[in-house]
Design a protein around this motif. Structure first.
Motif, PDB file in Angstrom:
ATOM      1  N   THR A   1      11.146  18.473 109.652  1.00 14.10           N
ATOM      2  CA  THR A   1      10.309  17.286 109.755  1.00 14.10           C
ATOM      3  C   THR A   1       8.892  17.630 110.193  1.00 14.10           C
ATOM      4  OG1 THR A   1      12.245  15.969 110.338  1.00 14.10           O
ATOM      5  CG2 THR A   1      10.096  15.014 110.822  1.00 14.10           C
ATOM      6  N   GLY A   2       7.913  17.169 109.401  1.00 16.82           N
ATOM      7  CA  GLY A   2       6.517  17.397 109.726  1.00 16.82           C
ATOM      8  C   GLY A   2       6.095  18.841 109.657  1.00 16.82           C
ATOM      9  N   SER A   3       6.859  19.665 108.946  1.00 19.15           N
ATOM     10  CA  SER A   3       6.631  21.108 108.938  1.00 19.15           C
ATOM     11  C   SER A   3       6.713  21.645 107.513  1.00 19.15           C
ATOM     12  CB  SER A   3       7.693  21.794 109.811  1.00 19.15           C
ATOM     13  OG  SER A   3       7.717  23.183 109.596  1.00 19.15           O
ATOM     14  N   ALA A   4       6.184  22.851 107.317  1.00 19.28           N
ATOM     15  CA  ALA A   4       6.296  23.529 106.026  1.00 19.28           C
ATOM     16  C   ALA A   4       7.422  24.556 106.032  1.00 19.28           C
ATOM     17  CB  ALA A   4       4.968  24.208 105.678  1.00 19.28           C
TER      18      ALA A   4
ATOM     19  N   GLN B   1       2.757  26.325  88.369  1.00 22.91           N
ATOM     20  CA  GLN B   1       2.025  25.745  89.480  1.00 22.91           C
ATOM     21  C   GLN B   1       3.025  24.972  90.342  1.00 22.91           C
ATOM     22  OE1 GLN B   1      -0.725  22.443  88.846  1.00 22.91           O
ATOM     23  NE2 GLN B   1      -2.128  23.299  90.390  1.00 22.91           N
ATOM     24  N   ILE B   2       2.988  25.195  91.642  1.00 22.83           N
ATOM     25  CA  ILE B   2       3.885  24.528  92.588  1.00 22.83           C
ATOM     26  C   ILE B   2       3.085  23.436  93.288  1.00 22.83           C
ATOM     27  CG2 ILE B   2       5.403  24.841  94.579  1.00 22.83           C
ATOM     28  CD1 ILE B   2       5.410  27.875  93.834  1.00 22.83           C
ATOM     29  N   ILE B   3       3.555  22.197  93.178  1.00 18.60           N
ATOM     30  CA  ILE B   3       2.822  21.056  93.740  1.00 18.60           C
ATOM     31  C   ILE B   3       3.696  20.355  94.786  1.00 18.60           C
ATOM     32  CG2 ILE B   3       1.597  18.904  93.226  1.00 18.60           C
ATOM     33  CD1 ILE B   3       1.401  19.863  90.315  1.00 18.60           C
ATOM     34  N   GLY B   4       3.164  20.239  95.990  1.00 13.78           N
ATOM     35  CA  GLY B   4       3.886  19.565  97.059  1.00 13.78           C
ATOM     36  C   GLY B   4       3.531  18.091  97.150  1.00 13.78           C
ATOM     37  N   HIS B   5       4.506  17.251  97.494  1.00 13.22           N
ATOM     38  CA  HIS B   5       4.313  15.807  97.667  1.00 13.22           C
ATOM     39  C   HIS B   5       5.009  15.367  98.952  1.00 13.22           C
ATOM     40  CE1 HIS B   5       2.897  15.065  93.464  1.00 13.22           C
ATOM     41  NE2 HIS B   5       3.699  16.096  93.184  1.00 13.22           N
ATOM     42  N   THR B   6       4.469  14.350  99.598  1.00 17.19           N
ATOM     43  CA  THR B   6       5.094  13.778 100.796  1.00 17.19           C
ATOM     44  C   THR B   6       5.317  12.279 100.583  1.00 17.19           C
ATOM     45  OG1 THR B   6       3.051  13.122 101.919  1.00 17.19           O
ATOM     46  CG2 THR B   6       3.762  15.408 102.205  1.00 17.19           C
ATOM     47  N   ASP B   7       6.029  11.653 101.547  1.00 19.73           N
ATOM     48  CA  ASP B   7       6.076  10.195 101.556  1.00 19.73           C
ATOM     49  C   ASP B   7       4.822   9.679 102.265  1.00 19.73           C
ATOM     50  OD1 ASP B   7       6.502  10.323 104.342  1.00 19.73           O
ATOM     51  OD2 ASP B   7       8.663  10.334 104.101  1.00 19.73           O
TER      52      ASP B   7
ATOM     53  N   ALA C   1      -3.330  14.202 107.002  1.00 18.40           N
ATOM     54  CA  ALA C   1      -2.313  15.142 107.483  1.00 18.40           C
ATOM     55  C   ALA C   1      -1.253  15.385 106.413  1.00 18.40           C
ATOM     56  CB  ALA C   1      -1.662  14.607 108.763  1.00 18.40           C
ATOM     57  N   ASN C   2      -0.883  14.346 105.676  1.00 23.14           N
ATOM     58  CA  ASN C   2       0.093  14.500 104.589  1.00 23.14           C
ATOM     59  C   ASN C   2      -0.448  15.401 103.487  1.00 23.14           C
ATOM     60  OD1 ASN C   2       2.089  12.933 105.743  1.00 23.14           O
ATOM     61  ND2 ASN C   2       1.353  11.030 104.816  1.00 23.14           N
ATOM     62  N   GLN C   3      -1.745  15.284 103.210  1.00 30.57           N
ATOM     63  CA  GLN C   3      -2.363  16.136 102.191  1.00 30.57           C
ATOM     64  C   GLN C   3      -2.248  17.607 102.593  1.00 30.57           C
ATOM     65  OE1 GLN C   3      -3.601  15.619  99.146  1.00 30.57           O
ATOM     66  NE2 GLN C   3      -4.131  17.793  98.961  1.00 30.57           N
ATOM     67  N   THR C   4      -2.609  17.886 103.835  1.00 32.15           N
ATOM     68  CA  THR C   4      -2.520  19.267 104.333  1.00 32.15           C
ATOM     69  C   THR C   4      -1.079  19.761 104.335  1.00 32.15           C
ATOM     70  OG1 THR C   4      -4.474  18.907 105.719  1.00 32.15           O
ATOM     71  CG2 THR C   4      -3.053  20.759 106.293  1.00 32.15           C
ATOM     72  N   LEU C   5      -0.167  18.892 104.777  1.00 31.61           N
ATOM     73  CA  LEU C   5       1.240  19.274 104.820  1.00 31.61           C
ATOM     74  C   LEU C   5       1.769  19.597 103.424  1.00 31.61           C
ATOM     75  CD1 LEU C   5       3.872  19.568 106.451  1.00 31.61           C
ATOM     76  CD2 LEU C   5       4.269  17.118 106.121  1.00 31.61           C
ATOM     77  N   SER C   6       1.405  18.803 102.434  1.00 29.49           N
ATOM     78  CA  SER C   6       1.878  19.047 101.066  1.00 29.49           C
ATOM     79  C   SER C   6       1.367  20.386 100.534  1.00 29.49           C
ATOM     80  CB  SER C   6       1.459  17.909 100.146  1.00 29.49           C
ATOM     81  OG  SER C   6       0.056  17.865  99.965  1.00 29.49           O
ATOM     82  N   GLU C   7       0.147  20.741 100.892  1.00 34.21           N
ATOM     83  CA  GLU C   7      -0.408  22.036 100.469  1.00 34.21           C
ATOM     84  C   GLU C   7       0.337  23.195 101.125  1.00 34.21           C
ATOM     85  OE1 GLU C   7      -4.483  21.718 101.574  1.00 34.21           O
ATOM     86  OE2 GLU C   7      -4.976  20.208 100.035  1.00 34.21           O
ATOM     87  N   HIS C   8       0.614  23.037 102.421  1.00 37.11           N
ATOM     88  CA  HIS C   8       1.331  24.089 103.142  1.00 37.11           C
ATOM     89  C   HIS C   8       2.761  24.245 102.623  1.00 37.11           C
ATOM     90  CE1 HIS C   8      -1.511  23.809 106.894  1.00 37.11           C
ATOM     91  NE2 HIS C   8      -2.080  24.358 105.841  1.00 37.11           N
ATOM     92  N   ARG C   9       3.384  23.141 102.258  1.00 32.84           N
ATOM     93  CA  ARG C   9       4.750  23.225 101.741  1.00 32.84           C
ATOM     94  C   ARG C   9       4.787  23.929 100.394  1.00 32.84           C
ATOM     95  NH1 ARG C   9       7.530  17.392 103.607  1.00 32.84           N
ATOM     96  NH2 ARG C   9       7.927  18.090 105.756  1.00 32.84           N
TER      97      ARG C   9
ATOM     98  N   THR D   1      -0.577  27.151  93.677  1.00 39.04           N
ATOM     99  CA  THR D   1      -0.103  26.023  94.477  1.00 39.04           C
ATOM    100  C   THR D   1      -1.139  24.916  94.575  1.00 39.04           C
ATOM    101  OG1 THR D   1      -0.915  26.943  96.576  1.00 39.04           O
ATOM    102  CG2 THR D   1       1.304  27.566  95.888  1.00 39.04           C
ATOM    103  N   ALA D   2      -0.651  23.721  94.843  1.00 42.21           N
ATOM    104  CA  ALA D   2      -1.507  22.551  95.068  1.00 42.21           C
ATOM    105  C   ALA D   2      -0.715  21.535  95.881  1.00 42.21           C
ATOM    106  CB  ALA D   2      -1.958  21.939  93.747  1.00 42.21           C
ATOM    107  N   GLY D   3      -1.419  20.595  96.468  1.00 46.10           N
ATOM    108  CA  GLY D   3      -0.768  19.525  97.211  1.00 46.10           C
ATOM    109  C   GLY D   3      -1.359  18.187  96.845  1.00 46.10           C
ATOM    110  N   LYS D   4      -0.523  17.172  96.782  1.00 45.02           N
ATOM    111  CA  LYS D   4      -0.976  15.820  96.440  1.00 45.02           C
ATOM    112  C   LYS D   4      -0.741  14.829  97.576  1.00 45.02           C
ATOM    113  CE  LYS D   4      -2.191  16.979  92.247  1.00 45.02           C
ATOM    114  NZ  LYS D   4      -3.630  16.987  91.847  1.00 45.02           N
ATOM    115  N   GLY D   5      -0.216  15.298  98.700  1.00 45.16           N
ATOM    116  CA  GLY D   5       0.040  14.401  99.812  1.00 45.16           C
ATOM    117  C   GLY D   5       0.955  13.253  99.409  1.00 45.16           C
TER     118      GLY D   5
END
Length: 431
Positions: A331-334, A360-366, A373-381, A402-406
């Motif tokens: 939770t809240g972690s990569a 390409q690996i793309i991270g998404h959060t709820d 913070a969700n954007q950063t978390l999705s990138e780290h994941r 890699t990329a993140g979409k939060g």
């Protein structure tokens, strides 16, 4: 008189001789036992010495305290998916379903209450465990427990949950029963209790953290019922995957039509090709307990039921895009949780079979929490997934970006727990 005295003398002499014989035999037995114990100690010392010699020749030496510190500084953090043993496992093939149909973490229920969305003929309560941030349902009474919100277990579905048990749980306490069952009325789930009388079809799994003996080993059993009749049963003793020392584990149950596979941690305990009866409607998940010492309980949390598509992962090749909610993070972690290994292994295998494939690996959060913070978390994941594929399977970093979409691209309703679980996902896009 002399005759009487003579007989007394003979009897006394005989008793003395017999007593001396017993003492001699006892002395020899004690001596023999002492020698055996000494021999065993000597054997153990020799074995230990030989092991150390073999380790030197095999490039494995016993680590000093400085070695241990160096290892801890360089090995990945707990929960990153790179923990000892799991990442190297070649047999863990569980792949979670993608379409989440039920989620339960008990966070909406107050500690001390029985969960609002569950039914029972006994008692239980929400607790915290060992400083865990989450909530757990403790089965504190003899009876059956079922989540009312689960009313279908499709032909291709996965059921997952975390299981915990009091470390002091002993052999004389009863096992936990986990049932996938057919139900036709509100309260017939109670038929699946220990020594119950099931009238419909179902599977009953038994788990206990302590087998007979002093070793930290558990035991398990399985029973299959067809229209109330027991058609198959089996048991396994000396189970290392779940025991009083390894008492917090992840359970995964995978249904593919008639086939059922059951995993405890990374160990596949059961693989039954004809566990489900054709024509029966399996629509209940039931947990049953019977008898245990006060304060020694089973606990469950983080239940997830999802529908899986056997061909989903092949969309990566046919459609150029594959999305999964089956890669789990703390939770809240990569940090990647170890039960994600199966799906990542599947991705790696596809990349090894198609050496020109780049992803390409793309991270998404709820949408929980701050959008930035969700954007950063999705990138780290996304970066953690890339690192896992490289470290565990040798996939070249040049083939992965890699990329993140939060939380900006939801695919389900964030107002429900099931929707949030769908939105916490990782996409793999062909480049």
């Amino acid at each position: 008189m002399k005759t009487v005295m003579f007989f007394i003398f003979l009897i006394t002499a005989q008793c003395t001789i017999q007593a001396q014989s017993v003492i001699d035999k006892l002395g020899k037995k004690v001596e023999r036992k002492a020698k055996q114990r000494a021999d065993r100690k000597t054997d153990r010392a020799i074995d230990k010495g030989l092991d150390e010699v073999e380790n030197v020749f095999n490039g494995k030496r016993k680590k000093s305290s400085s070695d241990k510190n160096e290892k801890l500084e360089n090995e990945p953090a707990q929960g990153s998916g790179q923990t000892s043993g799991f990442a190297a496992s070649s047999k863990y093939d569980f792949v979670p379903g993608n379409k989440v149909i039920a989620v339960e973490d008990f966070m909406q229920d107050a500690v001390g209450d029985f969960p609002a969305k569950w039914n029972t003929n006994a008692t239980g309560e929400i607790m915290t465990v060992n400083g865990d941030d989450g909530h757990w349902l403790a089965f504190t009474g003899k009876g059956a427990f079922t989540p009312d919100f689960i009313n279908d277990i499709p032909e291709n579905a996965t059921i997952e949950f975390d299981l915990n048990v009091s470390p002091s749980y002993n052999y004389y306490n009863d096992a936990l029963f986990i049932c996938i069952a057919e139900s036709r009325s509100k309260n017939d789930f109670t038929n699946w209790m220990h020594f119950g009388r099931p009238t419909l079809s179902g599977i009953r799994l038994e788990l206990h953290p302590q087998d007979a003996g002093s070793q930290a080993l558990g035991k398990t059993a399985i029973s299959i019922y067809e229209k109330g009749k027991l058609t198959m049963t089996n048991k396994t003793n000396a189970v290392a995957a779940f025991n009083r020392n390894k008492h917090k584990v992840h359970i995964a149950m995978w249904r593919q039509k008639q086939r059922l596979r059951i995993y405890v941690g990374e160990t596949k305990l059961w693989d039954l090709p004809q566990a489900f009866v054709p024509g029966s409607h399996y629509n209940k998940l039931v947990f049953c307990t019977r008898q245990s010492k006060a304060g020694e309980y089973f606990f469950i949390s983080n239940i997830r039921v999802a529908i899986g598509d056997p061909d989903t992962r092949h969309k990566l090749l046919t459609e150029g895009r594959f999305s999964t909610s089956g890669i789990y993070f703390n939770t809240g972690s990569a940090s990647i949780r170890s039960e994600s290994h199966g799906i990542l292994k599947e991705i790696a295998q596809i990349m090894k079979e198609h050496e020109d494939l780049k992803l390409q690996i793309i991270g998404h959060t709820d949408n929980s929490g701050n959008p930035n913070a969700n954007q950063t978390l999705s990138e780290h994941r996304a970066a953690s997934v890339k690192k896992y594929l490289n470290d565990s399977f040798g996939i070249n970093n040049n083939r992965l970006t890699t990329a993140g979409k939060g939380s900006s691209q939801p695919i389900a309703d964030n107002r429900s727990t099931e929707g949030k679980a769908q939105n916490r996902r990782v996409e793999f896009v062909k480049q």
